[in-house]
Design a protein around this motif. Structure first.
Motif, PDB file in Angstrom:
ATOM      1  N   UNK A 273      38.538  36.910  49.520  1.00  0.00           N
ATOM      2  CA  UNK A 273      40.018  36.608  49.152  1.00  0.00           C
ATOM      3  C   UNK A 273      39.434  36.403  47.267  1.00  0.00           C
ATOM      4  N   UNK A 274      38.823  35.427  46.626  1.00  0.00           N
ATOM      5  CA  UNK A 274      38.972  35.188  45.665  1.00  0.00           C
ATOM      6  C   UNK A 274      39.033  37.361  44.812  1.00  0.00           C
ATOM      7  N   UNK A 275      37.895  37.650  45.591  1.00  0.00           N
ATOM      8  CA  UNK A 275      38.265  39.100  45.124  1.00  0.00           C
ATOM      9  C   UNK A 275      39.654  39.783  45.131  1.00  0.00           C
ATOM     10  N   UNK A 276      40.524  39.415  46.169  1.00  0.00           N
ATOM     11  CA  UNK A 276      41.674  40.479  45.520  1.00  0.00           C
ATOM     12  C   UNK A 276      42.705  39.377  45.104  1.00  0.00           C
ATOM     13  N   UNK A 277      42.509  38.320  45.192  1.00  0.00           N
ATOM     14  CA  UNK A 277      43.280  37.467  44.106  1.00  0.00           C
ATOM     15  C   UNK A 277      43.524  37.444  42.878  1.00  0.00           C
ATOM     16  N   UNK A 278      42.299  38.100  42.479  1.00  0.00           N
ATOM     17  CA  UNK A 278      42.094  38.679  41.242  1.00  0.00           C
ATOM     18  C   UNK A 278      42.100  39.803  40.536  1.00  0.00           C
ATOM     19  N   UNK A 279      42.803  40.839  41.644  1.00  0.00           N
ATOM     20  CA  UNK A 279      43.103  41.972  41.249  1.00  0.00           C
ATOM     21  C   UNK A 279      44.332  41.771  41.546  1.00  0.00           C
ATOM     22  N   UNK A 280      45.614  40.616  42.023  1.00  0.00           N
ATOM     23  CA  UNK A 280      46.736  40.430  42.328  1.00  0.00           C
ATOM     24  C   UNK A 280      47.277  40.075  40.806  1.00  0.00           C
ATOM     25  N   UNK A 281      46.277  39.054  40.283  1.00  0.00           N
ATOM     26  CA  UNK A 281      46.663  38.782  38.888  1.00  0.00           C
ATOM     27  C   UNK A 281      46.648  39.600  38.060  1.00  0.00           C
ATOM     28  N   UNK A 282      45.489  40.613  38.021  1.00  0.00           N
ATOM     29  CA  UNK A 282      45.137  41.453  37.203  1.00  0.00           C
ATOM     30  C   UNK A 282      46.763  42.646  36.883  1.00  0.00           C
ATOM     31  N   UNK A 283      47.153  42.739  38.523  1.00  0.00           N
ATOM     32  CA  UNK A 283      47.929  44.311  38.804  1.00  0.00           C
ATOM     33  C   UNK A 283      49.207  44.208  39.193  1.00  0.00           C
ATOM     34  N   UNK A 284      49.192  43.048  39.711  1.00  0.00           N
ATOM     35  CA  UNK A 284      50.774  42.364  39.974  1.00  0.00           C
ATOM     36  C   UNK A 284      51.510  42.191  38.757  1.00  0.00           C
ATOM     37  N   UNK A 285      51.068  41.504  37.933  1.00  0.00           N
ATOM     38  CA  UNK A 285      51.989  40.782  37.120  1.00  0.00           C
ATOM     39  C   UNK A 285      52.024  39.514  36.838  1.00  0.00           C
ATOM     40  N   UNK A 286      52.210  39.135  35.589  1.00  0.00           N
ATOM     41  CA  UNK A 286      52.464  37.533  35.312  1.00  0.00           C
ATOM     42  C   UNK A 286      53.173  36.380  36.867  1.00  0.00           C
ATOM     43  N   UNK A 287      53.979  37.534  36.814  1.00  0.00           N
ATOM     44  CA  UNK A 287      55.158  36.606  37.831  1.00  0.00           C
ATOM     45  C   UNK A 287      54.952  36.494  39.653  1.00  0.00           C
TER      46      UNK A 287
END
Length: 371
Positions: A273-287
């Motif tokens: 879960x942490x890795x998936x959230x980390x990927x979302x934070x890096x690639x999905x955008x700040x918003x």
């Protein structure tokens, strides 16, 4: 139960001493009978001292106890003559022999008690050289005593472990509540003030306000999550470990009831879960926002991590792996493979990304047993 085993050994030794005094005139070699009794006395003292301390309750001492008792029973064939052995009169060791069965049952549970009882019964049968109703009754009694006391020992150990966990959880909860009050009166109020004041000032202060808000939510989730508890076989509740991942942009939803899994499995799922959230934070955008959902389906446990970012273009994961970026390949896929679970990736340009990890409880039980 160990104290009871010591008292039983002392009491049965007194009984064996009285039996020797009453029957020594019928012995073929009374001097050897007294020698056997002397060994019994010395071993009674040694085991009483050993079993009275935690360090002395070792498997090797219990094993020597059972073997020495069997040897002393066997020596009865030299102390007594055939005419005596064909009667119902007791052997030299008498009921003292049963004390090793109790020790084996307390230490090794039902298996240890039954094996020790069976060995003592077998040696007694070989010494007498015949089998009748009395010997059959004694055999059943010895094996039954080993099984029942072993079962009681296992039950007592489980009850003691459950009480220890309950007391530990109670102490952890009380400490967590004390810390939560202290944090609420100090740190959380400061973070809330920084968040409000930074938002009012704008500019760079607004960024500080956002960061303060994230830490405020994370800290609130941490102090409100239930303390982790483990069962006797090492299972923990996965829900509280996922709840601490909540932030203003990450919403975590877990069942109201405990979702128990082996501790090692829970650690791996939280890491996924942490890795998936980390990927979302890096690639999905700040918003972008993210959601973590835990479902307990009985035989299966499903962990889903979804974001509303731009999604992953087709072939991008293969390119990242070829470039040496092994985050998804190792941190997510590798962990799921090790758990024996299945991984599904749902994504499309503009539709965000959803990871779904499914783990079967039967596989986790088999995996833990194999380890």
């Amino acid at each position: 139960m160990w104290r009871g085993a010591v008292l039983l050994r002392v009491g049965t030794f007194v009984f064996a001493t009285v039996g020797l005094l009453l029957h020594q005139s019928e012995y073929q070699r009374p001097w050897l009978g007294w020698l056997v009794l002397g060994v019994m006395a010395g071993w009674t003292v040694l085991t009483a001292c050993a079993y009275s301390r935690e360090s002395g309750r070792q498997a090797r001492i219990v094993l020597v106890d059972v073997l020495l008792t069997s040897v002393l029973i066997g020596l009865s064939a030299l102390v007594l003559d055939r005419a005596y052995l064909e009667t119902t009169s007791p052997l030299v060791t008498t009921v003292w022999a049963a004390s090793c069965i109790v020790a084996a049952a307390v230490h090794g549970g039902q298996t240890g008690g039954v094996l020790a009882g069976g060995l003592v019964a077998l040696v007694s049968f070989l010494v007498r050289g015949y089998f009748n109703t009395d010997i059959a009754r004694d055999t059943v009694m010895l094996v039954a005593v080993g099984f029942v006391i072993g079962w009681a020992s296992v039950t007592a150990k489980r009850s003691a472990a459950q009480l220890h966990r309950a007391l530990r959880a109670q102490a952890a909860t009380a400490e967590r509540e004390r810390l939560a009050r202290s944090i609420h009166d100090g740190v959380l109020q400061v973070l809330a003030r920084v968040r409000r004041r930074g938002a009012e000032l704008g500019g760079e202060a607004a960024e500080l306000a956002r960061l303060a808000g994230e830490q405020e939510v994370a800290l609130r989730s941490l102090v409100s999550a239930a303390p982790p508890e483990s069962t006797e076989d090492g299972e923990v509740d996965l829900g509280p470990q996922l709840q601490v991942l909540a932030t203003p942009r990450v919403q975590v939803s877990v069942p109201a009831t405990a979702v128990r899994l082996p501790a090692s499995t829970a650690v791996e799922l939280v890491a996924i879960a942490r890795e998936a959230l980390s990927n979302a934070d890096k690639h999905a955008g700040p918003e972008a926002r993210a959601w973590v959902l835990l479902e307990d389906l009985g035989d299966d446990v499903v962990l889903s991590v979804r974001d509303d970012g731009p999604g992953i273009p087709e072939g991008r994961l293969a390119e990242a792996e070829a470039e040496g970026r092994m985050g998804v390949a190792q941190s997510i896929r590798g962990r799921v493979t090790d758990l024996g679970g299945s991984l599904a990736l749902l994504t499309a340009p503009g539709d965000g990304v959803e990871w779904e990890v499914r783990v079967r409880r039967e596989r986790q039980t088999a995996r833990r047993g194999g380890e």
